[in-house]
Design a protein around this motif. Structure first.
Motif, PDB file in Angstrom:
ATOM      1  N   LEU A  73      -1.358 -29.677  34.032  1.00 22.08           N
ATOM      2  CA  LEU A  73      -1.230 -29.044  32.720  1.00 22.08           C
ATOM      3  C   LEU A  73      -1.468 -30.049  31.594  1.00 22.08           C
ATOM      4  N   LEU A  74      -0.897 -31.237  31.724  1.00 27.03           N
ATOM      5  CA  LEU A  74      -1.122 -32.266  30.706  1.00 27.03           C
ATOM      6  C   LEU A  74      -2.586 -32.688  30.662  1.00 27.03           C
ATOM      7  N   PHE A  75      -3.211 -32.779  31.816  1.00 28.61           N
ATOM      8  CA  PHE A  75      -4.632 -33.114  31.858  1.00 28.61           C
ATOM      9  C   PHE A  75      -5.459 -32.055  31.134  1.00 28.61           C
ATOM     10  N   LEU A  76      -5.158 -30.779  31.393  1.00 32.59           N
ATOM     11  CA  LEU A  76      -5.926 -29.704  30.761  1.00 32.59           C
ATOM     12  C   LEU A  76      -5.703 -29.651  29.255  1.00 32.59           C
ATOM     13  N   LEU A  77      -4.501 -29.965  28.815  1.00 37.07           N
ATOM     14  CA  LEU A  77      -4.185 -29.876  27.387  1.00 37.07           C
ATOM     15  C   LEU A  77      -4.645 -31.089  26.578  1.00 37.07           C
ATOM     16  N   THR A  78      -4.863 -32.221  27.232  1.00 37.16           N
ATOM     17  CA  THR A  78      -5.221 -33.430  26.493  1.00 37.16           C
ATOM     18  C   THR A  78      -6.707 -33.774  26.584  1.00 37.16           C
ATOM     19  N   ARG A  79      -7.499 -32.928  27.183  1.00 36.92           N
ATOM     20  CA  ARG A  79      -8.943 -33.174  27.256  1.00 36.92           C
ATOM     21  C   ARG A  79      -9.578 -32.967  25.894  1.00 36.92           C
ATOM     22  N   ILE A 132     -11.272 -28.362  25.349  1.00 37.89           N
ATOM     23  CA  ILE A 132     -10.128 -27.570  25.811  1.00 37.89           C
ATOM     24  C   ILE A 132     -10.578 -26.640  26.937  1.00 37.89           C
ATOM     25  N   ALA A 133      -9.769 -26.581  27.981  1.00 37.60           N
ATOM     26  CA  ALA A 133     -10.074 -25.740  29.139  1.00 37.60           C
ATOM     27  C   ALA A 133      -9.862 -24.272  28.786  1.00 37.60           C
ATOM     28  N   GLY A 134     -10.355 -23.430  29.622  1.00 41.06           N
ATOM     29  CA  GLY A 134     -10.190 -21.994  29.414  1.00 41.06           C
ATOM     30  C   GLY A 134      -8.734 -21.572  29.542  1.00 41.06           C
TER      31      GLY A 134
END
Length: 122
Positions: A63-69, A72-74
């Motif tokens: 979750l942190l990986f997806l939010l800090t890219r 932004i992920a889907g």
């Protein structure tokens, strides 16, 4: 969402199985429980709490990986990660509750006093 569903289902099953053992421990006169069954449920509860903790940490990491890219992920990926984190937390907590439900209450005897059932005649 299948992983989150399986984790939540496991949490419910572990607590339901531990409730049967708790009833048997608290009501001595009703019925006895198979000690091998009780041991299996305690091991299942312990395993559920450990696996829930691992998956919770992994889910938070994802979750942190997806939010800090930078891109932004889907929303579907983020929702699946959130569902996994919540279900893993539920699995961990339910495993710990089930472990506590399977514990034997302490005896009310004094430390030097013998159990009348297991005492040897002199």
């Amino acid at each position: 969402y299948t992983l989150a569903l399986v984790l939540a289902l496991d949490a419910v099953i572990v607590v339901a199985a531990a409730a049967r053992i708790r009833r048997a421990i608290r009501n001595h006169e009703r019925h006895r429980i198979d000690p091998f069954y009780a041991r299996r449920i305690v091991v299942l509860a312990k395993t559920s709490s450990i696996v829930g903790a691992f998956l919770f940490g992994g889910g938070v990491g994802i979750l942190l990986f997806l939010l800090t890219r930078t891109v932004i992920a889907g929303s579907g990926s983020i929702l699946m990660a959130v569902a996994t984190v919540v279900a893993a937390l539920a699995m961990m907590v339910c495993g710990l509750i089930a472990e506590q439900m399977c514990s034997i209450p302490p005896d009310d005897r004094e430390p030097g006093e013998q159990d009348p059932v297991n005492a040897r005649p002199h």
